[in-house]
Structure formats: C-alpha cells, structure tokens
Design a protein around this motif. Structure first.
Motif, mmCIF file in Angstrom:
data_model
loop_
_atom_site.group_PDB
_atom_site.id
_atom_site.type_symbol
_atom_site.label_atom_id
_atom_site.label_comp_id
_atom_site.label_asym_id
_atom_site.label_seq_id
_atom_site.Cartn_x
_atom_site.Cartn_y
_atom_site.Cartn_z
ATOM 1 N N LYS A 1 -14.159 1.095 5.123
ATOM 2 C CA LYS A 1 -13.663 0.206 4.067
ATOM 3 C C LYS A 1 -14.818 -0.657 3.550
ATOM 4 N N MET B 1 0.822 -1.216 0.000
ATOM 5 C CA MET B 1 0.000 0.000 0.000
ATOM 6 C C MET B 1 0.853 1.261 0.000
ATOM 7 N N THR C 1 -4.604 5.781 -7.928
ATOM 8 C CA THR C 1 -5.780 5.692 -7.067
ATOM 9 C C THR C 1 -6.532 4.374 -7.211
ATOM 10 N N TYR D 1 -5.747 -2.267 3.629
ATOM 11 C CA TYR D 1 -6.233 -2.278 2.247
ATOM 12 C C TYR D 1 -7.429 -1.368 2.026
ATOM 13 N N ASP D 2 -7.757 -1.170 0.751
ATOM 14 C CA ASP D 2 -8.968 -0.431 0.387
ATOM 15 C C ASP D 2 -10.203 -1.294 0.571
ATOM 16 N N TYR D 3 -10.071 -2.588 0.358
ATOM 17 C CA TYR D 3 -11.188 -3.517 0.516
ATOM 18 C C TYR D 3 -10.631 -4.901 0.816
ATOM 19 N N ARG E 1 0.661 4.365 -2.757
ATOM 20 C CA ARG E 1 0.655 5.782 -2.413
ATOM 21 C C ARG E 1 1.814 6.505 -3.084
ATOM 22 N N ALA F 1 -8.041 0.815 -6.619
ATOM 23 C CA ALA F 1 -8.347 0.121 -5.368
ATOM 24 C C ALA F 1 -7.519 -1.156 -5.270
#
Length: 311
Positions: free
Chosen positions: A247, A171, A180, A213-215, A175, A182
């Motif tokens: 999330k 992650m 962007t 995480y994002d998901y 960044r 996911a």
C-alpha cells in the motif's frame, strides 16, 4: 551508507529549480472553497494558477452537502466541468468526503451507517454516470472518531473498531461498483499506538486501516522532518507496514494557524516547508510506500503564501 545516501538525495532536491518536483502533492479543499471553485470559473482559474506555482498536482475536492445544498447530487455538471478542466490542465481530482459542517465523525456509529454509505455511494454513482474525462481519480475520506465526545472515556477501541468496520464496508462498495478509483483515509499518525482487536486479530488501528484502504493520508502534523518528534519518525511505522503489504502513504502537513506551534508550518517560511519536505522525501526515497504530500488546506495555503510575498 544510508545517511550518506539521504544527504545526497537531499542536496539534489534542494538544488532543483523552484518549479521542478517529481513528488506528487495534494491539497485538501474544504466545503466553502470547493463550492467556490465549482461555481466560479475565475476562482477555479486562480486555483489552477496558484497550485501549479506551488507544484501541487492533486485536489482533494469536497463532494458532499454544504450550506443546505448538495452539488454532487443536485448539480453534477459543475463537478464534470471542473474535473474535465482540471484534467486538461494536468491535475488529478479526488472526492473529499468528511465535514465539520455535517459532523461526519458521527458516521462511524452504527446508527449513522446509512449516512456513511450514502455519502460514498453518491460519488460512485457520479463516476459511473460521468464521461471518463470528468470522473474523480480517487476518494479521500476524512472521518475522525477522536472528535467524538465518547473518545475521552473508555470507548476508544470501540470507536476505532466502528471506523474499521465502516471502512471495510466502503471498500466493499467500491469493489461491488467495479470501479478502480483509489480510496484512502486521512488518519493521525498516533493511531499506530492504539491496539484494536477486530475480526480476531489485535494490532495497531493504523494497520487495520492500511489493510482496508488503497492508501492512507497520514496527518503527520509537525513543522520539522528530523528527530524523535519529527515528520519522518512519526511516519515510520505506517510507511514500513504499507511497504510490507503493498500500500502507499501520503504525508499530510498543516499550514494553517494552530497550537502548539510544532504542529504547523504557519509560523515558518515557504523555504522552511520546502526544506523539511525535501528532508522527508530524502528519508523515504527508497520506499515504494511513499506517495508524496498532502497540504492542509487550500485557503490557509494561499493566505500563508500571500503573507510572505512582498507588498
């Protein structure tokens, strides 16, 4: 009141025409199948038609080495062509990273960290160079430490700590890239029962991973929604925590042959799958964390559906 609401939502979902669904559905597409879709327009067209009929809107498309080749590095135009076509037809495409062929469960180990970061970096580099219409929409990582021989001794917490550590590194890479898309991890539902101490905090491994995480794509492999051993109950902790921290959770279901039978819909019908998915969706209709379903996997899905069609 909650039970009544759930019953109303369920009845509405079951009453919808077969082609209609508002819930996102993804399908895992592994090495051989993904390479076939990339290298054959006929295979890709067949996949688009089949998945549209099944209301699937997202490919988890394998994006790493297989059988001595690495198409994303060596022939990125194949990914550009497929993704641009998929987007034009209304599909999303996530890069699927993780492989039995590569034994990527080993990538969590410190001595394999270079391989782990290179795997994601190739996708980030691809996206940075591709036209907008041909970029991946996200990444799905399937890295399963419980496949390691060491899992059966006393080192589970250490292995999960390694997974959390490499997850944080992946992650950071996202960044640092400024992208962007996911990024999420496929994780078994029972990680919520294993406490891990990481960076001074002890809590379930599932919560550390959700933080990263994002998901999460929760491998919630059961053939029924309700009951203590059902899809809804096994997702409850992950769903509650994801909602608290903003999330999302995609609920994964198995369609291929497996034992015990309760982990897969292989022995059940398409109507059974629709009913249990509708019940699950009804249970989480008020949850902002619920992000749909992921079905495992493309070839098993087609074979399972074909076996139920009239000859």
């Amino acid at each position: 009141m909650r039970t009544l609401l759930r019953m109303c939502v369920l009845l509405c979902l079951l009453a919808m025409p077969a082609w209609a669904t508002a819930t996102s559905r993804a399908v895992w597409t592994w090495e051989r199948d993904s390479y076939a879709l990339l290298e054959s327009r006929a295979a890709a067209d067949a996949a688009f038609a089949f998945l549209r009929d099944q209301h699937v809107d997202t490919f988890y498309l394998y994006a790493d080495a297989y059988d001595g080749r690495n198409l994303i590095a060596q022939q990125p135009q194949r990914y550009r062509d497929f993704i641009a076509t998929a987007h034009a037809r209304g599909f999303k495409v996530y890069a699927l990273l993780g492989s039995a062929y590569l034994n990527t469960e080993r990538y969590i180990l410190p001595e394999r960290r270079r391989d782990a970061t290179a795997m994601l970096q190739r996708v980030l580099d691809y996206n940075a160079a591709a036209p907008e219409a041909a970029r991946f929409d996200g990444v799905n990582l399937d890295i399963e430490p419980h496949l390691l021989d060491q899992w059966n001794d006393a080192s589970r917490e250490d292995l999960l700590r390694d997974l959390i550590e490499v997850s944080a590194q992946w992650m950071r890479m996202k960044r640092d890239s400024g992208q962007t898309l996911a990024i999420g991890l496929a994780t078994p539902f029972w990680f919520d029962g294993i406490p891990v101490r990481w960076r001074g905090t002890t809590k379930p491994a599932s919560e550390h991973l959700a933080d990263c995480y994002d998901y999460l794509a929760l491998m919630d492999y059961r053939d029924h929604a309700d009951g203590r051993d059902g899809i809804v109950a096994h997702a409850a902790k992950e769903m509650d925590y994801a909602q608290r921290i903003g999330k999302t959770v995609v609920i994964g279901l198995e369609l291929g042959p497996s034992e015990p039978k309760k982990v897969t819909f292989h022995h059940r019908s398409e109507a059974d799958l629709r009913r249990e998915m509708a019940a699950t969706e009804a249970a989480y209709a008020q949850s902002k964390a619920f992000a749909g379903f992921a079905l495992h996997h493309y070839r098993s899905y087609r074979e399972w559906i074909d076996a139920q069609r009239p000859r």
